[in-house]
Design a protein around this motif. Structure first.
Motif, PDB file in Angstrom:
ATOM      1  N   ALA A 158     -14.761  -1.259  -9.642  1.00  0.00           N
ATOM      2  CA  ALA A 158     -15.288  -0.257 -10.570  1.00  0.00           C
ATOM      3  C   ALA A 158     -15.346   1.137  -9.945  1.00  0.00           C
ATOM      4  CB  ALA A 158     -16.679  -0.672 -11.052  1.00  0.00           C
ATOM      5  N   PHE A 159     -14.889   1.276  -8.682  1.00  0.00           N
ATOM      6  CA  PHE A 159     -14.987   2.562  -7.987  1.00  0.00           C
ATOM      7  C   PHE A 159     -13.944   3.545  -8.525  1.00  0.00           C
ATOM      8  CE2 PHE A 159     -16.345  -0.796  -5.075  1.00  0.00           C
ATOM      9  CZ  PHE A 159     -17.596  -0.342  -4.713  1.00  0.00           C
ATOM     10  N   GLN A 160     -14.350   4.769  -8.778  1.00  0.00           N
ATOM     11  CA  GLN A 160     -13.436   5.780  -9.290  1.00  0.00           C
ATOM     12  C   GLN A 160     -13.292   6.964  -8.327  1.00  0.00           C
ATOM     13  OE1 GLN A 160     -11.621   5.318 -11.980  1.00  0.00           O
ATOM     14  NE2 GLN A 160     -12.573   3.333 -12.396  1.00  0.00           N
ATOM     15  N   ASN A 161     -14.415   7.392  -7.744  1.00  0.00           N
ATOM     16  CA  ASN A 161     -14.402   8.572  -6.886  1.00  0.00           C
ATOM     17  C   ASN A 161     -13.969   8.178  -5.476  1.00  0.00           C
ATOM     18  OD1 ASN A 161     -14.714  11.085  -5.800  1.00  0.00           O
ATOM     19  ND2 ASN A 161     -16.949  11.139  -5.958  1.00  0.00           N
ATOM     20  N   VAL A 162     -12.664   8.210  -5.257  1.00  0.00           N
ATOM     21  CA  VAL A 162     -12.124   7.745  -3.976  1.00  0.00           C
ATOM     22  C   VAL A 162     -11.191   8.798  -3.376  1.00  0.00           C
ATOM     23  CG1 VAL A 162     -12.280   5.296  -4.578  1.00  0.00           C
ATOM     24  CG2 VAL A 162     -10.178   6.568  -5.084  1.00  0.00           C
ATOM     25  N   GLU A 163     -10.977   8.680  -2.088  1.00  0.00           N
ATOM     26  CA  GLU A 163     -10.019   9.521  -1.366  1.00  0.00           C
ATOM     27  C   GLU A 163      -8.963   8.603  -0.770  1.00  0.00           C
ATOM     28  OE1 GLU A 163      -9.739  12.519   2.526  1.00  0.00           O
ATOM     29  OE2 GLU A 163     -11.683  11.758   1.832  1.00  0.00           O
ATOM     30  N   ILE A 164      -7.709   8.764  -1.175  1.00  0.00           N
ATOM     31  CA  ILE A 164      -6.641   7.860  -0.751  1.00  0.00           C
ATOM     32  C   ILE A 164      -6.253   8.134   0.704  1.00  0.00           C
ATOM     33  CG2 ILE A 164      -4.322   7.014  -1.237  1.00  0.00           C
ATOM     34  CD1 ILE A 164      -6.501   6.454  -3.361  1.00  0.00           C
ATOM     35  N   ILE A 165      -6.240   7.069   1.496  1.00  0.00           N
ATOM     36  CA  ILE A 165      -5.842   7.141   2.901  1.00  0.00           C
ATOM     37  C   ILE A 165      -4.399   6.656   3.021  1.00  0.00           C
ATOM     38  CG2 ILE A 165      -6.350   6.395   5.254  1.00  0.00           C
ATOM     39  CD1 ILE A 165      -8.522   8.138   3.913  1.00  0.00           C
ATOM     40  N   SER A 166      -3.561   7.449   3.622  1.00  0.00           N
ATOM     41  CA  SER A 166      -2.142   7.111   3.720  1.00  0.00           C
ATOM     42  C   SER A 166      -1.911   5.881   4.591  1.00  0.00           C
ATOM     43  CB  SER A 166      -1.368   8.296   4.318  1.00  0.00           C
ATOM     44  OG  SER A 166      -0.023   7.926   4.605  1.00  0.00           O
ATOM     45  N   PRO A 167      -0.952   5.010   4.196  1.00  0.00           N
ATOM     46  CA  PRO A 167      -0.606   3.856   5.031  1.00  0.00           C
ATOM     47  C   PRO A 167       0.427   4.201   6.085  1.00  0.00           C
ATOM     48  CG  PRO A 167       0.651   3.755   3.013  1.00  0.00           C
ATOM     49  CD  PRO A 167      -0.238   4.982   2.917  1.00  0.00           C
ATOM     50  N   VAL A 184       0.850  -1.190   0.000  1.00  0.00           N
ATOM     51  CA  VAL A 184       0.000   0.000   0.000  1.00  0.00           C
ATOM     52  C   VAL A 184       0.887   1.242   0.000  1.00  0.00           C
ATOM     53  CG1 VAL A 184      -1.743   1.273   1.304  1.00  0.00           C
ATOM     54  CG2 VAL A 184      -1.889  -1.212   1.124  1.00  0.00           C
ATOM     55  N   THR A 185       0.549   2.189  -0.836  1.00  0.00           N
ATOM     56  CA  THR A 185       1.338   3.403  -0.993  1.00  0.00           C
ATOM     57  C   THR A 185       0.428   4.629  -0.793  1.00  0.00           C
ATOM     58  OG1 THR A 185       0.884   3.256  -3.376  1.00  0.00           O
ATOM     59  CG2 THR A 185       2.953   2.300  -2.589  1.00  0.00           C
ATOM     60  N   PRO A 186       0.979   5.842  -0.786  1.00  0.00           N
ATOM     61  CA  PRO A 186       2.384   6.212  -0.977  1.00  0.00           C
ATOM     62  C   PRO A 186       3.228   5.980   0.272  1.00  0.00           C
ATOM     63  CG  PRO A 186       1.060   8.174  -0.624  1.00  0.00           C
ATOM     64  CD  PRO A 186       0.095   7.023  -0.680  1.00  0.00           C
ATOM     65  N   LEU A 187       4.503   5.616   0.054  1.00  0.00           N
ATOM     66  CA  LEU A 187       5.402   5.315   1.172  1.00  0.00           C
ATOM     67  C   LEU A 187       6.385   6.447   1.463  1.00  0.00           C
ATOM     68  CD1 LEU A 187       6.197   1.591   0.319  1.00  0.00           C
ATOM     69  CD2 LEU A 187       4.644   2.457   2.071  1.00  0.00           C
TER      70      LEU A 187
END
Length: 326
Positions: A313-322, A160-163
């Protein structure tokens, strides 16, 4: 292969094999164990390392300490030896890449929360399409993966990124949403969709420390303080255990989307998706920036992207940092 080191009035000759012996002892801090890993006898390994030390007129290892320790100059030599051995290994990679050959040994690390769902999706197709590639796969946590990538013990990994590591290159494979697992007695069970405001960190059942998915949940709930007066605190190494505990009314939990696909129909009725933008984790192929087995990395990326594209199929996402926030 022989390495030549030129000084002002003398030349030192050492082989790649000798440098590999030095690196093995530095890693295992034991001559006998290092010899076993290098498939030579302990006297042979010791003699070759002693030969280097005599030619350099220095001590690489302090043998008086248990376990064996590197001397100050020994640490500098080991750092340089890693570069030399890694670059020597890449000569073969350069030739294969020039020929367009996709084969050979490839060491791949995968984090535990991705391996059980992703690996069965692409592995069979990959080995059929690229039969000359020998994949050696290890299940490792993110810290172990980064260490092995930098030490040359892995060619690439899925994590899982970003690192935020300047020595690691990341190629995004897919975005995987978080999905809540809500038991029937919970207040959110009647909702069609939930939001982050519906989460209570004090009742979320978490994976054990060391899992980046756990850190993602903590980052997702970063504005919600934990109650130190809870009657119990449960952490598990598997999602299956967390689901069973939630079914017993001990809390809720969050799951990666791909893990929810294999749940039985009854358990699927307890899943609640987040409203858009959905919190999600970014799953990537990661590898050292000087990695030359790009032809195999590209083959892996294409194989994985092909199967995951139809599953998520999900596009509208908010990336949670690892990366766990302090």
């Amino acid at each position: 292969m022989i390495v030549f080191i030129f000084a002002s009035n003398f030349t030192i000759l050492m082989t790649i094999t000798q440098l590999q012996y030095v690196l093995a002892v530095a890693e295992h801090k034991n001559f006998t164990l290092a010899a076993e890993k290098c498939f030579v006898t302990q006297p042979t390994l010791s003699m070759q390392i002693q030969k280097i030390e005599e030619e350099l007129a220095i001590q690489i290892f302090d043998r008086t300490k248990k376990p064996i320790q590197l001397t100050e100059i020994g640490q500098k030599i080991v750092n340089q030896a890693k570069n030399i051995v890694n670059e020597a290994d890449r000569i073969h990679d350069i030739v294969e890449q020039q020929k367009g050959f996709i084969g050979g040994e490839f060491r791949l690390g995968i984090i535990p929360t991705v391996m059980p769902t992703l690996l069965p999706m692409f592995l069979n197709n990959f080995i059929k399409k690229y039969p000359k590639v020998k994949l050696i796969i290890e299940e490792l946590n993110t810290n172990e993966i980064i260490s092995k990538l930098k030490n040359g013990h892995l060619d690439a990994a899925i994590a899982v990124t970003p690192l935020e590591d300047e020595k690691i290159k990341e190629i995004v494979l897919y975005f995987e949403p978080f999905v809540a697992y809500v038991p029937e007695n919970h207040s959110s069970f009647k909702k069609q969709e939930i939001t982050i405001d519906d989460l209570d960190i004090n009742e979320i059942l978490l994976l054990q420390d060391g899992h980046c998915f756990r850190d993602g949940i903590l980052n997702l709930c970063k504005n919600k303080g934990q109650n130190e007066n809870n009657h119990f605190q449960i952490e598990s190494g598997s999602f299956e255990t967390l689901i069973k505990l939630a079914d017993e009314g001990l809390g809720t939990t969050l799951l990666p989307y791909l893990h929810t696909l294999d749940l039985n129909e009854k358990n699927k009725t307890k899943l609640r998706h987040f409203a858009s933008p959905k919190p999600a984790r970014e799953v990537s192929l990661i590898f050292p920036k000087n990695e030359l087995k790009i032809h195999i990395i590209d083959a892996l990326r294409n194989s994985i992207s092909g199967v995951v594209r139809g599953a998520i199929a999900f596009q509208n996402v908010e990336i949670i940092s690892p990366i766990q926030k302090k």
